[in-house]
Scaffold this active site. Sequence first.
Site, PDB file in Angstrom:
ATOM      1  N   LYS A  22      10.971   8.644  -5.487  1.00  0.00           N
ATOM      2  CA  LYS A  22      10.713   7.892  -4.249  1.00  0.00           C
ATOM      3  C   LYS A  22      10.385   6.444  -4.580  1.00  0.00           C
ATOM      4  O   LYS A  22      10.916   5.523  -3.956  1.00  0.00           O
ATOM      5  CB  LYS A  22       9.534   8.515  -3.504  1.00  0.00           C
ATOM      6  CG  LYS A  22       8.944   7.629  -2.416  1.00  0.00           C
ATOM      7  CD  LYS A  22       7.806   8.260  -1.650  1.00  0.00           C
ATOM      8  CE  LYS A  22       6.471   8.061  -2.303  1.00  0.00           C
ATOM      9  NZ  LYS A  22       5.810   6.770  -2.073  1.00  0.00           N
ATOM     10  N   ASN A  23       9.490   6.249  -5.574  1.00  0.00           N
ATOM     11  CA  ASN A  23       8.977   4.899  -5.838  1.00  0.00           C
ATOM     12  C   ASN A  23       9.925   4.044  -6.658  1.00  0.00           C
ATOM     13  O   ASN A  23       9.618   2.899  -6.975  1.00  0.00           O
ATOM     14  CB  ASN A  23       7.590   4.984  -6.486  1.00  0.00           C
ATOM     15  CG  ASN A  23       6.555   5.490  -5.490  1.00  0.00           C
ATOM     16  OD1 ASN A  23       6.831   5.568  -4.288  1.00  0.00           O
ATOM     17  ND2 ASN A  23       5.390   5.854  -5.977  1.00  0.00           N
ATOM     18  N   CYS A 118      -3.967   1.318   4.683  1.00  0.00           N
ATOM     19  CA  CYS A 118      -3.497   2.685   4.896  1.00  0.00           C
ATOM     20  C   CYS A 118      -4.667   3.595   4.525  1.00  0.00           C
ATOM     21  O   CYS A 118      -5.755   3.132   4.196  1.00  0.00           O
ATOM     22  CB  CYS A 118      -2.261   2.973   4.035  1.00  0.00           C
ATOM     23  SG  CYS A 118      -2.654   3.200   2.310  1.00  0.00           S
ATOM     24  N   ARG A 123      -5.186  -2.316   0.637  1.00  0.00           N
ATOM     25  CA  ARG A 123      -3.837  -2.629   0.159  1.00  0.00           C
ATOM     26  C   ARG A 123      -3.423  -4.095   0.455  1.00  0.00           C
ATOM     27  O   ARG A 123      -2.454  -4.352   1.157  1.00  0.00           O
ATOM     28  CB  ARG A 123      -2.804  -1.678   0.745  1.00  0.00           C
ATOM     29  CG  ARG A 123      -3.141  -0.207   0.667  1.00  0.00           C
ATOM     30  CD  ARG A 123      -3.016   0.406  -0.706  1.00  0.00           C
ATOM     31  NE  ARG A 123      -1.671   0.451  -1.234  1.00  0.00           N
ATOM     32  CZ  ARG A 123      -0.789   1.419  -0.999  1.00  0.00           C
ATOM     33  NH1 ARG A 123      -1.114   2.399  -0.196  1.00  0.00           N
ATOM     34  NH2 ARG A 123       0.412   1.392  -1.563  1.00  0.00           N
ATOM     35  N   ASP A 307      -1.297   8.371  -8.750  1.00  0.00           N
ATOM     36  CA  ASP A 307      -0.532   9.274  -7.868  1.00  0.00           C
ATOM     37  C   ASP A 307      -0.606  10.726  -8.312  1.00  0.00           C
ATOM     38  O   ASP A 307      -0.097  11.600  -7.627  1.00  0.00           O
ATOM     39  CB  ASP A 307       0.936   8.843  -7.805  1.00  0.00           C
ATOM     40  CG  ASP A 307       1.091   7.520  -7.085  1.00  0.00           C
ATOM     41  OD1 ASP A 307       2.178   6.929  -7.164  1.00  0.00           O
ATOM     42  OD2 ASP A 307       0.110   7.063  -6.469  1.00  0.00           O
ATOM     43  N   ARG A 399       6.880  12.592   3.798  1.00  0.00           N
ATOM     44  CA  ARG A 399       7.217  11.204   3.485  1.00  0.00           C
ATOM     45  C   ARG A 399       7.747  11.073   2.065  1.00  0.00           C
ATOM     46  O   ARG A 399       8.560  10.202   1.770  1.00  0.00           O
ATOM     47  CB  ARG A 399       5.969  10.310   3.621  1.00  0.00           C
ATOM     48  CG  ARG A 399       5.526  10.068   5.029  1.00  0.00           C
ATOM     49  CD  ARG A 399       4.500   8.967   5.096  1.00  0.00           C
ATOM     50  NE  ARG A 399       4.970   7.761   4.406  1.00  0.00           N
ATOM     51  CZ  ARG A 399       4.267   6.622   4.399  1.00  0.00           C
ATOM     52  NH1 ARG A 399       3.091   6.557   5.011  1.00  0.00           N
ATOM     53  NH2 ARG A 399       4.729   5.558   3.769  1.00  0.00           N
TER      54      ARG A 399
END
Length: 420
Positions: A22-23, A118, A123, A307, A399
């Site tokens: 994803k990243n 978030c 952030r 993460d 997500r």
Amino acid sequence: MDRFIIHGGHRLRGDIVIGGAKNAALKLLVAGLLTSERLVLRNVPRIADITTMRRLLEQHGVTVEDIEGDGGTLAIGGNITNTVAPYDIVSQMRASILVLGPLLARCGEARVSLPGGCAIGTRPVDMHLKGLEALGAEISLEGGYINARAPRGLVGDRIVLPFASVGATENLLMASCLARGRTEIINAAREPEIADLVACLNSMGARITGSGSGTLTIEGVEALHGTTHSVMPDRIECGTYACAAAITGGELRLIGGRADHLGAVVRTLEEAGVEVFQEDDALRVRRTGALRGVDIMTEPYPGFPTDMQAQFMAMLSVAEGASMVTETIFENRFMHVPELNRMGARINVHGSSAIIRGVHSLSGAPVMATDLRASFSLILAGLAAHGETILSRVYHLDRGYEAVERKLAQCGAQIERVKD
Ligand code: EPZ
């Protein structure tokens, strides 16, 4: 809103295919803004954030074509007709801020909504903005938007990042590809996803050196051209399923998994009593003995990834002995703790550290997801717990993880998605 119903106590055994990262994929899609030619991306994960990014790019005027019809191969092309990134999209997905550099580099202007905070932290994007100003951009903030202009184009410069920010590194990396002259990014982030972005940009004609080191050097070029690039495997998805094997006392082959992308995670798994073997095309993870408590501190790559923190916390909650987990990257990334404690874990938070006293077993309970990685932390706990766990707000999970219930059920987990 969908829910997961999980009945725990089953050791997981079997193969799980690791998808595209994803990243990495999110940024590779944004790189498509740097050329009007066709950028083809393979191995794109089928997750909600990718859908959001497609929507963002298309409202900028480019086309994003699903060329094989299964969402896995996307082709970005065409010209930018709108340089505004609106609040309603940016507020949904913070990675939207990464269009700022490319829009400035290609069009000389951009109006991007400030992402706002978030669940896991405030952030800020100050390092993105200061770095772009160093490249000659004129930036002002008003009405919750970033107004940026570079009417004479961007000019390369030496930028020192106060913190090895992944996003700031990526924004500045993409912007400087089309700046005049040389840019050096000192204290650049070293995450493997950035090396993947560098490889793609260089295959588009960029001239970037220093990949994987703390200093990236970019010789600006007039224009970039199209290419075809395959997204790297998702190291966080791989590490997450490794924790699933560990917490259930099972054995999984994670196809596409690479230990070299997971250095600190592999070492920490082994310290906790988990066996990890790199095979040709898979990472095999097995736990037969007791899980042992370990201490973890999250750090920029190649340190232990933030993460993976929530997933390890679930695993360590049933280890023998105590563990200490210190979160140094985000200021509010312990929201999975109260939910884990409702399942019988014994975790105490003191500022940026959490003390975990391992318990013999967890009990299933109704729990609520709060953010992407916390969602999976609660799934891991549910897989190991006695009884039934009901996880609500699964949209957080969707997500960033693809087909979780299918991948886990194929390996013996009792898990099903219930659509509300
Ligand atoms: C990326 O976020 C990832 N997201 C995050 O993954 C990951 O946790 C993070 O990198 C760290 O590895 C994507 O790649 C889409 P940062 P990013 O800039 O780029 C502060 C997930 O679960 N900071 O390295 O936003 C910031 O507040 C997500 O997949 C500033 O202060 O991370 C944070 O405390 C969550 N000013 C720290 O740096 C800035 O200008 C790390 O942020 C930029 C960042």
